[in-house]
Motif scaffolding. Structure first.
Motif, PDB file in Angstrom:
ATOM      1  N   ALA A  17      -9.273   2.342   0.650  1.00 54.89           N
ATOM      2  CA  ALA A  17      -8.703   1.858   1.347  1.00 54.89           C
ATOM      3  C   ALA A  17      -7.178   1.058   1.257  1.00 54.89           C
ATOM      4  CB  ALA A  17      -9.616   1.038   2.767  1.00 54.89           C
ATOM      5  N   LEU A  18      -6.071   2.162   2.203  1.00 57.61           N
ATOM      6  CA  LEU A  18      -4.705   1.419   1.129  1.00 57.61           C
ATOM      7  C   LEU A  18      -4.349   1.124   2.646  1.00 57.61           C
ATOM      8  CD1 LEU A  18      -4.192   4.377  -1.307  1.00 57.61           C
ATOM      9  CD2 LEU A  18      -4.999   1.847  -1.605  1.00 57.61           C
ATOM     10  N   TRP A  19      -3.891  -0.135   2.678  1.00 57.12           N
ATOM     11  CA  TRP A  19      -2.353  -0.676   3.628  1.00 57.12           C
ATOM     12  C   TRP A  19      -1.543  -0.287   4.058  1.00 57.12           C
ATOM     13  CZ3 TRP A  19      -4.070  -1.962   8.460  1.00 57.12           C
ATOM     14  CH2 TRP A  19      -3.515  -2.704   9.223  1.00 57.12           C
ATOM     15  N   HIS A  20      -0.783   0.431   5.124  1.00 56.27           N
ATOM     16  CA  HIS A  20       0.875   0.858   5.133  1.00 56.27           C
ATOM     17  C   HIS A  20       1.436   0.335   4.271  1.00 56.27           C
ATOM     18  CE1 HIS A  20       2.312  -1.178   8.446  1.00 56.27           C
ATOM     19  NE2 HIS A  20       0.676  -1.269   8.758  1.00 56.27           N
ATOM     20  N   GLY A  21       1.535  -1.605   4.577  1.00 60.35           N
ATOM     21  CA  GLY A  21       2.119  -2.349   4.067  1.00 60.35           C
ATOM     22  C   GLY A  21       2.400  -2.625   3.465  1.00 60.35           C
ATOM     23  N   ASP A  22       1.256  -2.343   1.944  1.00 62.63           N
ATOM     24  CA  ASP A  22       1.302  -2.482   0.612  1.00 62.63           C
ATOM     25  C   ASP A  22       1.135  -1.633  -0.443  1.00 62.63           C
ATOM     26  OD1 ASP A  22      -0.011  -3.575  -1.210  1.00 62.63           O
ATOM     27  OD2 ASP A  22      -1.815  -4.541  -0.644  1.00 62.63           O
ATOM     28  N   ASP A  23       2.225  -1.680  -1.114  1.00 56.65           N
ATOM     29  CA  ASP A  23       2.625  -0.428  -2.078  1.00 56.65           C
ATOM     30  C   ASP A  23       1.494  -1.061  -3.554  1.00 56.65           C
ATOM     31  OD1 ASP A  23       3.753  -2.651  -3.490  1.00 56.65           O
ATOM     32  OD2 ASP A  23       5.636  -2.469  -3.085  1.00 56.65           O
ATOM     33  N   ASP A  24       0.819  -1.591  -2.820  1.00 54.86           N
ATOM     34  CA  ASP A  24       0.073  -0.915  -4.634  1.00 54.86           C
ATOM     35  C   ASP A  24      -1.017  -0.066  -4.401  1.00 54.86           C
ATOM     36  OD1 ASP A  24      -1.605  -1.984  -6.331  1.00 54.86           O
ATOM     37  OD2 ASP A  24      -2.679  -3.689  -5.501  1.00 54.86           O
ATOM     38  N   ALA A  80       6.967   3.599   5.000  1.00 54.81           N
ATOM     39  CA  ALA A  80       6.399   2.639   5.333  1.00 54.81           C
ATOM     40  C   ALA A  80       6.343   2.120   3.667  1.00 54.81           C
ATOM     41  CB  ALA A  80       5.034   2.715   4.965  1.00 54.81           C
ATOM     42  N   PRO A  81       5.924   0.683   3.549  1.00 57.44           N
ATOM     43  CA  PRO A  81       5.694   0.708   2.250  1.00 57.44           C
ATOM     44  C   PRO A  81       4.088   1.333   0.987  1.00 57.44           C
ATOM     45  CG  PRO A  81       6.022  -1.676   3.468  1.00 57.44           C
ATOM     46  CD  PRO A  81       5.776  -0.839   4.411  1.00 57.44           C
ATOM     47  N   VAL A  82       3.780   1.344   1.566  1.00 55.98           N
ATOM     48  CA  VAL A  82       2.879   2.555   0.318  1.00 55.98           C
ATOM     49  C   VAL A  82       3.707   3.657   0.231  1.00 55.98           C
ATOM     50  CG1 VAL A  82       1.648   3.447   2.383  1.00 55.98           C
ATOM     51  CG2 VAL A  82       0.618   2.840   0.176  1.00 55.98           C
ATOM     52  N   MET A  83       4.056   4.363   0.622  1.00 58.86           N
ATOM     53  CA  MET A  83       4.627   5.407   1.007  1.00 58.86           C
ATOM     54  C   MET A  83       5.775   5.171  -0.233  1.00 58.86           C
ATOM     55  SD  MET A  83       3.687   7.642   2.736  1.00 58.86           S
ATOM     56  CE  MET A  83       4.456   9.513   2.520  1.00 58.86           C
ATOM     57  N   ARG A  84       6.560   4.591  -0.300  1.00 53.41           N
ATOM     58  CA  ARG A  84       7.542   5.017  -1.911  1.00 53.41           C
ATOM     59  C   ARG A  84       6.547   5.101  -2.907  1.00 53.41           C
ATOM     60  NH1 ARG A  84      10.228   0.042   0.246  1.00 53.41           N
ATOM     61  NH2 ARG A  84       8.487  -1.555  -1.194  1.00 53.41           N
ATOM     62  N   THR A  85       5.502   4.540  -3.304  1.00 50.08           N
ATOM     63  CA  THR A  85       4.274   4.272  -4.446  1.00 50.08           C
ATOM     64  C   THR A  85       3.646   5.679  -3.983  1.00 50.08           C
ATOM     65  OG1 THR A  85       4.069   2.183  -3.461  1.00 50.08           O
ATOM     66  CG2 THR A  85       3.205   3.226  -6.267  1.00 50.08           C
ATOM     67  N   ILE A  86       3.529   6.276  -3.226  1.00 51.11           N
ATOM     68  CA  ILE A  86       3.158   7.268  -3.120  1.00 51.11           C
ATOM     69  C   ILE A  86       3.706   9.468  -3.571  1.00 51.11           C
ATOM     70  CG2 ILE A  86       2.280   9.146  -1.462  1.00 51.11           C
ATOM     71  CD1 ILE A  86       0.474   6.618  -0.220  1.00 51.11           C
ATOM     72  N   ILE A  87       4.666   8.079  -2.408  1.00 51.36           N
ATOM     73  CA  ILE A  87       6.013   9.204  -3.298  1.00 51.36           C
ATOM     74  C   ILE A  87       6.173   9.724  -4.519  1.00 51.36           C
ATOM     75  CG2 ILE A  87       8.512   9.910  -3.068  1.00 51.36           C
ATOM     76  CD1 ILE A  87       7.889   8.881   0.363  1.00 51.36           C
ATOM     77  N   GLU A  88       6.367   8.256  -5.676  1.00 54.52           N
ATOM     78  CA  GLU A  88       6.682   8.640  -7.177  1.00 54.52           C
ATOM     79  C   GLU A  88       5.497   8.833  -7.203  1.00 54.52           C
ATOM     80  OE1 GLU A  88       8.308   3.872  -7.594  1.00 54.52           O
ATOM     81  OE2 GLU A  88       7.058   4.245  -8.610  1.00 54.52           O
ATOM     82  N   ARG A  89       4.698   9.058  -7.525  1.00 51.06           N
ATOM     83  CA  ARG A  89       2.801   8.616  -8.093  1.00 51.06           C
ATOM     84  C   ARG A  89       3.023  10.848  -7.599  1.00 51.06           C
ATOM     85  NH1 ARG A  89      -1.454   5.560  -8.962  1.00 51.06           N
ATOM     86  NH2 ARG A  89      -1.926   7.657  -9.580  1.00 51.06           N
TER      87      ARG A  89
END
Lengths: 225, 750
Positions: free
Chosen positions: A32-39, A67-76
């Motif tokens: 489970a990943l949470w929208h507000g968490d970029d980890d 959303a913060p989580v999307m920053r990391t997701i887009i990067e990866r």
């Protein structure tokens, strides 16, 4: 060790538990990943599930994209991580410009829920390698804004590069250009799909189990890249 | 803006008050003065008027509803009975299920989309307030004639509202009904059912226990919407110069409701809540008075702490506002920080508005001034009770004497074929997929059966397959011909539908939709229907766990058909054993269980073909229903059925058409020798089902029916051909049937 597949929950996500169940049935470990968490908690792949993130306010997917989580997701994802967007997830991928085009209001102007026949037309993406090219499947479709739209040049390019992953058969349920139900990026790791494979993983609750290969495909591609 | 305080009320006993405009009768107003030993403040008057309204107090129905508590069948299944937000039923393995159906009729006529949407929102919060996770919804709907212009306005809006709100909550819509009748023109019925599940230890009740505990209001902000159409509140009496004419229909925000669901489930599971109550009708007035009344008996509220959408709202308006997506929780002070943290995680606003005390009074302050000081029970539970006069309508005998005997019947093969094609396209029998395809039936991944199945079925426990099935039914024409029998027929049909899916019927909810209780003839219909339902539930062993009454569904002197919608919930140990309505293999044998009689009073044939309503409804036989259900459940559980389908509206012909269209293959049908073909095809005798078995299982079915005393007759064989062949009479292709069956609603509504 089983493959870890992240499933993001945004406020208003609805099919997150279903996506997690599908990953589990396919043999993976759902995280489970949470929208507000970029980890991203060491996941190997990510699913953006269906729903109405942020109430579909402004435009479907327009707020979730920030959303913060999307920053990391887009990067990866830009670096090759497999990423699947289903329904609202597809909308978020288009808003994030990971995929071209946009999803617009169904041409019927009604929300539609039906068992939809599709033809798989790309078996080289991370999420569709387990299908046979041209394979016909039936999985649920349920959306209010699922009409795929892009300019002619983009559509021609998608066709020419074989990036149309799935096409509607028999009925075009929402007015999508060229009957497009799903597309992938150049690299084949990011897939957006309007119908819902996670609702076709058990014969008891779905119209078929035709959705399973989407999830086994990615697990396989991660174990033996 | 001057505030009417308790102190002011004490020194101005003669000040005139707008009680009549608020819907209170002079004696009711006097009763309030007697309780308080002074005149009420305007805030108190607001609270009493909404809480003593028919909608909140059940003052006309209470004396009849009592029977549901008195005629309770012996059962261990009932964990929480009538009187709470919703009843709770034990389904085994530590699981409990709560379900309830409620009406949102009037708002849905005024503003179809929002009325229907907020109907879903309200019933979902009811289920949550028992501690359960909402799992599915269903919508029993009634409209005027399908081709009436106003139906074209109301129906698409209501369907879009149900879809627009329900689809955003992530709750599958698994069934319901859509019925058309001219009596509902101007009075559409929008009933909404929700079912939820929890472990036994998670059951919560609406009570404010523990002196010193805090009253937390959380969810959406309070606005001026949904103030019962009582424009007097926005007049100069209460707030000179303030905004006037509030909209009386509430506006829903499903996104907020979704966040509210998740936040509520988190605080419940984390053990942060002592008592919980949803805010629906009568808003804060209802929540605080009921919580206090059910708990220690005392509560103090700082009303100025309520978070507002509109800062100009008066205290009376805040007390009466029916703004959606709000909940009220009783929280221990030491657990408050965690409660607030979890709400914040879901972006849900929360604020402490009060405290539980031992005063025995509900007191409310507005910026330091006392505006309410009342005994909470007198607001919430000790409102007026009426023994409304009722009598059998003088026209009832003539109606029952006007039987269907004189109606012209089809006899020849071509006539029967033509009638069949007309019937399958009748709005009440036609495919409803134009409506149900606008609802998400898949979300949550636990939907095992959904419309057009006999019952909706969901899996509760993924590990064991434990699940529940629910059906709602009511034929208002039957209830008009005989309200006592009509209510039992509604119960019997829902009960049979649940059994046909393979689940054991366990408990009942109801939504009693009637005309004006002030009309003694309508009141008689209501009294008869409740008596019939209570007697029926006692006989079938399925207790009523709760429900809702909706009166005043009438335009001028014309009331709607009495419509006691009955919902039956059943349990199934493993959903994998459910029976669907689609037959499969050619050669499988088709049986009709139960007796078919020449019964057409109130039938769909009389209604659609002749526009006739008269005579008596089909005979009720609840002992036979029970035996039939035992056969259906046993056959399903043991896996000996290929398919099963309840026989009701439209008779056996409709059943065969639906089973064939679902399967995509036809059948050869033999009319039993003892029956006139027309009666066989279209009679609506009860306690019947069609069951399909493989040839090798036929003997077991015959034995099972023999043991239970259920008569059966073989009526056909599944074929590979795409047609229904009524041997010696006529043959009709599935293409023709499908075309007629599926065209009606799309042609009418686009």
């Amino acid at each position: 060790m089983s493959v870890r597949v992240g499933v993001v929950t945004f406020p208003g996500s609805l099919d997150d538990r279903d996506a997690a169940r599908a990953v589990h049935i396919a043999g993976g470990q759902a995280v489970a990943l949470w929208h507000g968490d970029d980890d991203l908690r060491n996941v190997d792949a990510v699913i953006l599930p269906g729903g109405f993130s942020y109430g579909d306010y402004l435009r479907c997917g327009a707020i979730a994209r920030f959303a913060p989580v999307m920053r990391t997701i887009i990067e990866r994802a830009s670096a090759g991580m497999p990423l699947l967007g289903i329904c609202n997830g597809f909308q978020i991928l288009c808003e994030s410009q990971l995929l071209p085009g946009a999803l617009t209001r169904n041409d019927s102007l009604h929300f539609i829920c039906r068992d939809q026949r599709l033809r798989i037309e790309n078996t080289s993406s991370a999420w569709t390698s387990g299908f046979i090219n041209g394979q016909e499947i039936v999985i649920p479709l349920k959306n209010g804004e699922g009409g795929y739209l892009a300019d002619e040049r983009t559509l021609d390019a998608l066709e020419a590069e074989g990036r149309v992953v799935a096409r509607y058969l028999e009925v075009n349920p929402n007015g999508s250009r060229r009957d497009i139900a799903g597309i992938t990026n150049e690299r084949g790791n990011v897939v957006g799909l309007m119908p819902h494979p996670e609702h076709a993983v058990e014969s008891l609750t779905g119209p078929s189990i035709d959705g399973i290969p989407f999830f086994t495909s990615v697990l396989k591609s991660l174990v033996s890249p | 803006m001057s505030i009417d305080t308790v102190a002011a009320a004490q020194v101005s006993p003669e000040q005139p008050q707008p009680f009549a405009e608020l819907g209170l009768k002079p004696d009711e107003y006097q009763q309030i003065r007697d309780i308080l030993h002074r005149r009420p403040t305007s805030s108190e008057l607001a609270m009493y008027s909404v809480m003593w309204s028919e909608h909140c107090s059940y003052k006309s129905s209470k004396v009849h509803l009592r029977q549901f508590g008195e005629k309770v069948p012996k059962t261990d299944a009932l964990l929480v009975g009538i009187g709470e937000n919703a009843g709770v039923v034990d389904i085994g393995s530590g699981w409990a299920v709560t379900f309830k159906v409620e009406s949102h009729n009037h708002p849905s006529y005024v503003e179809p989309y929002q009325g229907a949407a907020t109907g879903i929102g309200g019933i979902v919060r009811d289920i949550m307030s028992m501690g359960a996770r909402p799992l599915a919804v269903m919508d029993p709907l009634r409209f005027g004639p399908a081709d009436a212009p106003d139906t074209g306005r109301v129906l698409p809006g209501i369907v879009a509202g149900i879809g627009g709100y329900g689809n955003c909550l992530g709750l599958p819509n698994i069934g319901g009904e859509i019925v058309f009748d001219s009596s509902y023109l101007g009075n559409p019925l929008v009933n909404a059912l929700c079912v939820g599940a929890m472990k036994h230890e998670d059951i919560h009740l609406a009570s404010a226990k523990g002196v010193g505990n805090l009253v937390v209001l959380y969810g959406a902000r309070t606005g001026g919407d949904g103030i019962g159409g009582v424009s007097v509140l926005a007049s100069e009496t209460f707030s000179e110069g303030g905004p006037t004419k509030r909209p009386s229909v509430q506006v829903g925000d499903p996104f907020m409701e979704k966040l509210l669901i998740e936040a509520t489930l988190e605080v419940l599971r984390a053990g942060l809540v002592e008592g919980i109550q949803d805010l629906g009708g009568a808003g804060i007035s209802c929540a605080t008075s009921e919580l206090a009344s059910n708990g220690e008996g005392g509560m103090h509220v700082w009303l100025d702490r309520v978070l507002l959408r509109d800062a100009t709202l008066s205290p009376e308006e805040i007390l009466m506002s029916e703004s959606q997506e709000r909940m009220c929780a009783i929280v221990r002070p030491d657990r408050l920080p965690e409660f607030m943290e979890r709400c914040a995680k879901w972006d849900v606003e929360a604020v402490v508005i009060g405290e539980v005390n031992a005063s025995g009074r509900l007191t409310v302050d507005w910026h330091g001034e006392r505006i309410v000081d009342v005994p909470p029970r007198t607001v919430a539970h000790e409102g007026p009770v009426y023994e409304r006069p009722f009598h059998r309508p003088p026209w009832q005998d003539a109606l029952q004497a006007d039987t269907t005997d004189h109606l012209e019947r089809p006899v020849t093969g071509p006539e029967l074929r033509e009638t069949l094609l007309v019937m399958v396209a009748a709005p009440n029998l036609a495919s409803k997929s134009w409506v149900t395809s606008q609802y998400d039936r898949y979300v949550q991944g636990n939907t095992v059966l959904a419309q057009p199945a006999d019952a909706g079925m969901i899996r509760i426990d993924e590990a064991t397959g434990l699940g529940v099935a629910i059906a709602t039914d009511c034929n208002g024409r039957f209830a008009k011909l005989d309200p006592y029998a009509g209510a039992q027929l509604a119960l019997a049909e829902a009960y049979r539908n649940v059994a046909a899916s393979g689940a054991t019927p366990l408990a009942v909810t109801n939504c009693l939709n009637f005309g004006s209780p002030e009309d003694p003839e309508v009141m008689w219909q209501f009294a008869e229907a409740t008596r019939g339902l209570a007697d029926g539930c006692l006989l079938l062993g399925t207790p009523v766990t709760g429900g809702n009454v909706s009166f005043y569904n009438q335009t001028g002197a014309i009331a709607i058909l009495p419509t006691p919608v009955v919902g039956v919930l059943g349990v199934i140990a493993d959903v994998a054993t459910r029976t669907s309505m689609a037959w499969t293999g050619a050669g499988d044998r088709i049986y009709l269980l139960g007796d078919t009689n020449d019964e057409f009073g109130g039938s769909e044939w009389a209604n659609h073909v002749h526009g006739h309503l008269g005579g008596l409804p089909p005979r009720v036989d609840l002992d036979r229903e029970r035996a039939l259900a035992e056969v259906l459940v046993a056959g399903s559980t043991s896996g000996s059925f290929v398919a099963a389908h309840d026989v009701s509206d439209g008779g056996v012909a409709q059943v065969l058409v639906e089973m064939a269209l679902r399967a995509g293959t036809g059948a050869t049908v033999m009319v039993p020798a003892a029956l006139e073909p027309f009666v066989f095809m279209f009679a609506e005798s009860t306690a019947r089902a069609v069951v399909v078995v493989s040839p090798s299982a036929a003997g077991r079915l015959v034995d099972l029916c023999g043991q239970k005393g259920v008569p059966l007759v073989e009526i056909g064989v599944v074929s590979a051909a795409p047609e229904l062949d009524f041997a010696d009479l006529f043959c009709v292709s599935l293409d023709d049937l499908r075309r007629e069956h599926e065209r009606t609603l799309p042609e009418l509504f686009g």
